[in-house]
Motif scaffolding. Structure first.
Motif, PDB file in Angstrom:
ATOM      1  N   SER A  53       3.192 -22.574-101.627  1.00 50.40           N
ATOM      2  CA  SER A  53       3.055 -23.269-100.351  1.00 50.40           C
ATOM      3  C   SER A  53       2.933 -24.774-100.559  1.00 50.40           C
ATOM      4  CB  SER A  53       1.845 -22.740 -99.582  1.00 50.40           C
ATOM      5  OG  SER A  53       1.691 -23.404 -98.351  1.00 50.40           O
ATOM      6  N   LEU A  54       2.123 -25.177-101.541  1.00 44.29           N
ATOM      7  CA  LEU A  54       1.949 -26.603-101.832  1.00 44.29           C
ATOM      8  C   LEU A  54       3.267 -27.233-102.277  1.00 44.29           C
ATOM      9  CD1 LEU A  54      -1.424 -26.474-103.806  1.00 44.29           C
ATOM     10  CD2 LEU A  54      -1.099 -27.273-101.457  1.00 44.29           C
ATOM     11  N   LEU A  55       3.994 -26.526-103.137  1.00 42.24           N
ATOM     12  CA  LEU A  55       5.256 -27.081-103.635  1.00 42.24           C
ATOM     13  C   LEU A  55       6.323 -27.105-102.549  1.00 42.24           C
ATOM     14  CD1 LEU A  55       5.485 -25.531-107.221  1.00 42.24           C
ATOM     15  CD2 LEU A  55       4.631 -27.759-106.515  1.00 42.24           C
ATOM     16  N   THR A  56       6.309 -26.112-101.672  1.00 36.16           N
ATOM     17  CA  THR A  56       7.273 -26.084-100.576  1.00 36.16           C
ATOM     18  C   THR A  56       7.113 -27.318 -99.694  1.00 36.16           C
ATOM     19  OG1 THR A  56       7.270 -23.673-100.570  1.00 36.16           O
ATOM     20  CG2 THR A  56       8.118 -24.747 -98.608  1.00 36.16           C
ATOM     21  N   ALA A  82       9.616 -18.490-100.832  1.00 35.54           N
ATOM     22  CA  ALA A  82       9.171 -19.198 -99.630  1.00 35.54           C
ATOM     23  C   ALA A  82      10.312 -20.029 -99.061  1.00 35.54           C
ATOM     24  CB  ALA A  82       7.982 -20.104 -99.953  1.00 35.54           C
ATOM     25  N   THR A  83      10.130 -20.452 -97.811  1.00 37.24           N
ATOM     26  CA  THR A  83      11.108 -21.303 -97.147  1.00 37.24           C
ATOM     27  C   THR A  83      10.457 -22.620 -96.732  1.00 37.24           C
ATOM     28  OG1 THR A  83      10.649 -20.596 -94.864  1.00 37.24           O
ATOM     29  CG2 THR A  83      12.123 -19.196 -96.181  1.00 37.24           C
ATOM     30  N   HIS A  84      11.288 -23.583 -96.332  1.00 33.97           N
ATOM     31  CA  HIS A  84      10.762 -24.880 -95.886  1.00 33.97           C
ATOM     32  C   HIS A  84       9.935 -24.742 -94.617  1.00 33.97           C
ATOM     33  CE1 HIS A  84      14.356 -24.394 -93.364  1.00 33.97           C
ATOM     34  NE2 HIS A  84      13.780 -25.208 -92.525  1.00 33.97           N
ATOM     35  N   GLU A  85      10.053 -23.608 -93.938  1.00 34.69           N
ATOM     36  CA  GLU A  85       9.278 -23.361 -92.724  1.00 34.69           C
ATOM     37  C   GLU A  85       7.913 -22.746 -93.035  1.00 34.69           C
ATOM     38  OE1 GLU A  85      12.067 -20.917 -90.614  1.00 34.69           O
ATOM     39  OE2 GLU A  85      12.847 -22.639 -89.488  1.00 34.69           O
ATOM     40  N   GLN A  86       7.559 -22.718 -94.322  1.00 32.04           N
ATOM     41  CA  GLN A  86       6.265 -22.186 -94.766  1.00 32.04           C
ATOM     42  C   GLN A  86       6.094 -20.699 -94.450  1.00 32.04           C
ATOM     43  OE1 GLN A  86       3.713 -23.315 -96.622  1.00 32.04           O
ATOM     44  NE2 GLN A  86       4.753 -25.236 -97.082  1.00 32.04           N
ATOM     45  N   THR A  87       7.171 -19.950 -94.620  1.00 37.22           N
ATOM     46  CA  THR A  87       7.083 -18.493 -94.623  1.00 37.22           C
ATOM     47  C   THR A  87       7.264 -18.033 -96.062  1.00 37.22           C
ATOM     48  OG1 THR A  87       9.468 -18.158 -94.266  1.00 37.22           O
ATOM     49  CG2 THR A  87       8.063 -18.351 -92.305  1.00 37.22           C
ATOM     50  N   ALA A 230      -1.176 -30.055 -88.804  1.00 35.65           N
ATOM     51  CA  ALA A 230      -1.069 -28.900 -89.702  1.00 35.65           C
ATOM     52  C   ALA A 230       0.188 -28.105 -89.404  1.00 35.65           C
ATOM     53  CB  ALA A 230      -2.297 -28.010 -89.542  1.00 35.65           C
ATOM     54  N   LYS A 231       0.670 -27.416 -90.428  1.00 41.34           N
ATOM     55  CA  LYS A 231       1.848 -26.563 -90.273  1.00 41.34           C
ATOM     56  C   LYS A 231       1.461 -25.121 -90.581  1.00 41.34           C
ATOM     57  CE  LYS A 231       6.748 -26.303 -91.360  1.00 41.34           C
ATOM     58  NZ  LYS A 231       7.884 -26.985 -92.033  1.00 41.34           N
ATOM     59  N   ALA A 232       1.852 -24.212 -89.707  1.00 40.32           N
ATOM     60  CA  ALA A 232       1.484 -22.803 -89.875  1.00 40.32           C
ATOM     61  C   ALA A 232       2.166 -22.202 -91.099  1.00 40.32           C
ATOM     62  CB  ALA A 232       1.865 -22.015 -88.632  1.00 40.32           C
TER      63      ALA A 232
END
Length: 299
Positions: A53-56, A82-87, A230-232
Motif C-alpha cells: 500500500s505504501l509503495l503503491t 495492488a492497483t493505483h486505486e489502493q485495492t 485520505a484515500k480508501a
C-alpha cells in the motif's frame, strides 16, 4: 469514523521530506482469514500488504504493482497484488508439514528475494529484485530505495494479531523528496534524520489505538506538517469468468471436453477470493470458437 483502511499522505513543509501512513483492518481480513494461516504467515502477509500500500502511493501513473516473495524456506511464496486505486489481494504458500514455524523473518524465509513488478496501464513494465537478506522486511525495502533510487527512506511495518478474528497491520514511510544532491547532503539539509528519529518513538500500541491525527501530533507537533485527504484502501479481486475462460482457451478442446464428460463440468477456483467458475461443454465449444461465456453464469 474509523481511519483504518485508509492511506494518509503528509508533507513536512519546512523540510524536503514526505510521509505516508496506512492502517489495515477489514481489507486485511479478506487475505489473512482466507486460509487457516499460522500466525507467522498472517504477520508476514500483513506486513507485505502494508508495504505494498505504501509503495503503491508512490506511483505517479495508473497501473498495478505486485510484491512477490520467493523463498526456499518454510514460506515458499507470498504475494500482494495492488492497483493505483489502493485495492489489493494476496496469498501465501508454506510447508504445511511443519508442526511449527519460526518467528523470525530471516528464518521464515531463506535464500529469499522480493520481486517487485510495476505494470502501468500505458508504458513499459518494470521489474526489480530485492534481496531479503536483512532481519526485517522494512529494512530490506529501505535498502532497495537506497540502492536503486538513491533516496533516503525509513519504513516501519507493524501488525496486531492479538485478536485472532481481527488481524490488523500498519505501515509508515518517510522519504526525502528527489533532488540533484547526494543522499548524504539531502539528509543533512532536510533534517531527515531528525524526523526519522522522532518516528522511531512510535509504539505499536499507539499505532493501533490512536487516531491518525493524534499520531501525527504526538510525533511531529513541533514540525509543520501538511496532511492530504485520505484515500480508501480495500480488498478487491480481479478474477472473472472471462479471465478463467481465457486460460482454458490455451488447452486442447478435446482434453477439456473429456474432463466435462467425466466430471460433468470444469471447475476453476480463484486462489485469492475462492470464487468458483464452472464451464460445461457448451462453454468449452464457445471458448474455442472465440465466444466468451456469459459472465453471470459463475456457478
Amino acid at each position: 469514523m474509523s481511519d483504518f483502511d485508509k492511506l494518509h499522505r503528509f508533507l513536512f513543509t519546512q523540510a524536503n521530506v514526505r510521509g505516508e501512513l496506512v492502517r489495515l483492518d477489514e481489507s486485511l481480513k479478506h487475505i489473512v482469514h482466507s486460509y487457516e494461516y499460522p500466525v507467522q504467515i498472517q504477520r508476514l502477509l500483513g506486513q507485505l500488504a502494508a508495504a505494498t500500500s505504501l509503495l503503491t502511493a508512490t506511483l505517479k501513473f495508473k497501473g498495478e504493482i505486485a510484491l512477490q516473495i520467493q523463498s526456499k524456506g518454510p514460506v515458499s511464496y507470498a504475494v500482494i497484488n495492488a492497483t493505483h486505486e489502493q485495492t489489493f489481494r494476496g496469498v501465501a504458500r508454506w510447508d504445511e508439514s511443519l508442526e511449527t514455524l519460526p518467528e523470525a523473518f530471516d528464518e521464515l524465509l531463506t535464500e529469499a528475494v522480493l520481486v517487485m513488478t510495476i505494470t502501468p496501464d500505458e508504458g513499459e513494465r518494470y521489474q526489480g529484485i530485492v534481496a531479503l537478506d536483512k532481519p526485517t522486511l522494512a529494512e530490506c525495502l529501505e535498502e532497495y530505495f537506497a540502492q536503486s533510487e538513491q533516496l533516503a527512506t525509513r519504513v516501519h511495518l507493524m501488525t496486531d494479531l492479538q485478536d485472532e478474528n481481527n488481524a490488523r497491520a500498519a505501515g509508515m514511510l518517510l522519504q526525502v523528496l528527489p533532488t540533484d544532491a547526494s543522499a548524504t547532503d539531502i539528509t543533512q539539509a532536510t533534517g531527515f534524520d531528525h524526523i526519522a528519529t522522532l518516528t522511531e518513538t512510535l509504539t505499536e500500541k499507539e499505532m493501533f489505538s490512536l487516531s491518525v491525527e493524534d499520531i501525527l501530533y504526538r510525533l511531529y507537533h513541533q514540525e509543520e506538517v501538511e496532511v492530504y485527504p485520505a484515500k480508501a484502501v480495500s480488498f478487491a479481486c480481479t478474477c472473472s469468468k472471462e479471465r478463467s475462460a481465457e486460460a482454458l482457451r490455451n488447452i486442447d478442446k478435446a482434453e477439456l471436453l473429456s474432463i466435462v464428460k467425466e466430471d460433468g463440468d470444469i471447475k476453476m477456483n480463484c486462489q485469492y477470493c475462492h470464487a468458483e467458475y464452472r464451464f460445461d461443454s457448451i462453454d468449452i465449444e464457445a471458448i474455442h470458437s472465440g465466444n466468451a461465456p456469459s459472465p453471470d453464469t459463475n456457478q
